[in-house]
Design an enzyme around this catalytic site. Structure first.
Site, PDB file in Angstrom:
ATOM      1  CG  ASP A  61      -0.374   0.017   2.542  1.00 55.74           C
ATOM      2  OD1 ASP A  61       0.853  -0.180   2.644  1.00 55.74           O
ATOM      3  OD2 ASP A  61      -1.099   0.237   3.524  1.00 55.74           O
ATOM      4  CE1 TYR A  70       7.625   3.768   0.880  1.00 54.70           C
ATOM      5  CE2 TYR A  70       7.513   5.317  -0.965  1.00 54.70           C
ATOM      6  CZ  TYR A  70       8.110   4.226  -0.348  1.00 54.70           C
ATOM      7  OH  TYR A  70       9.175   3.604  -0.937  1.00 54.70           O
ATOM      8  CG  PHE A  95       8.452  -0.004  -3.695  1.00 52.00           C
ATOM      9  CD1 PHE A  95       8.696  -0.368  -2.374  1.00 52.00           C
ATOM     10  CD2 PHE A  95       7.821  -0.929  -4.509  1.00 52.00           C
ATOM     11  CE1 PHE A  95       8.351  -1.613  -1.889  1.00 52.00           C
ATOM     12  CE2 PHE A  95       7.464  -2.178  -4.041  1.00 52.00           C
ATOM     13  CZ  PHE A  95       7.727  -2.528  -2.729  1.00 52.00           C
ATOM     14  CG  HIS A 137       8.558  -5.894   1.515  1.00 54.89           C
ATOM     15  ND1 HIS A 137       9.082  -4.689   1.940  1.00 54.89           N
ATOM     16  CD2 HIS A 137       7.467  -5.578   0.768  1.00 54.89           C
ATOM     17  CE1 HIS A 137       8.338  -3.701   1.479  1.00 54.89           C
ATOM     18  NE2 HIS A 137       7.350  -4.213   0.765  1.00 54.89           N
TER      19      HIS A 137
END
Length: 231
Positions: free
Chosen positions: A70, A72, A83, A196
């Site tokens: 999701d 930031y 990202f 991740h």
């Protein structure tokens, strides 16, 4: 979609998304988002940029899909590309780790910007599973209806005849890909999985996974051309 994000669905994605956007679930999402904002809650990214990933990377141009979870949730960070942060905004820890792996994998100097628009313009779909979040509340809009919409985006790419690279970082992205027909064994796509890039898991196998070079090798072997990952 205007009810959800005040953003029109880009033309290249409409055929894939229109059936989903007409469902009761999608309408509930739109109503819920309007209610959150009417109640004074800060929602990121701002209206007008929630479909930026689709606007910057037309369906027929997608060569790589990078799946995020999701947006930031800090002020001034999210701008619609997974990202990514706009130029001048300090890269968050996950993005710093992505840049470390980029340097290790391809020998590229760490970028001076966290804005990944250059990737998006080359056909890298930077797609979050959930396209909005409440300020300061990671994961707060999960399970509200975005999944069906972004699943349809991933499925549309998977159904495309062009060989494509799917980069799945973390269990959440792997779970999403598992819902998409055409990403299993025997598919003509390359699916790369690793932990991740978050500081909590990057040392468990993200570092050293070499996704960028592997993606380019596959794209070149299939006549689609390498991505210039420098920023």
């Amino acid at each position: 979609m205007s009810d959800h994000a005040s953003d029109p669905v880009p033309e290249s994605w409409r055929a894939a998304l229109d059936p989903v956007l007409g469902t009761p679930e999608a309408r509930r999402l739109g109503g819920w988002l309007r209610g959150e904002e009417a109640a004074g809650k800060q929602v990121y990214p701002p209206r007008g940029s929630r479909l930026a990933a689709l606007a910057m990377t037309p369906l027929d141009k997608v060569r790589v899909v990078i799946l995020g979870q999701d947006p930031y949730h800090g002020p001034g960070q999210a701008h619609g590309l997974a990202f990514s942060v706009r130029h001048g905004v300090r890269p968050p820890p996950s993005l710093v780790n992505i840049f470390k792996e980029l340097e290790s994998d391809l020998g590229l100097a760490r970028p001076q910007t966290g804005d990944l628009s250059k990737w998006a313009e080359q056909g890298v779909l930077l797609l979050n599973n959930t396209l909005t979040v409440e300020a300061g509340q990671a994961g707060s809009h999960a399970g509200r209806g975005w999944d069906a919409i972004t699943d349809a985006c991933v499925a549309a790419v998977a159904a495309n005849g062009q060989p494509t690279v799917f980069i799945l970082w973390g269990s959440h992205a792997k779970k999403k890909a598992g819902r998409v027909p055409g990403l299993g064994r025997g598919a003509h796509h390359l699916v790369l999985t690793s932990p991740h890039p978050s500081p909590l898991s990057a040392y468990a196998g993200f570092f050293g996974s070499r996704p960028f070079s592997q993606a380019n090798e596959f794209l070149e072997a299939n006549g689609r051309g390498a991505i210039d990952w420098s920023l």
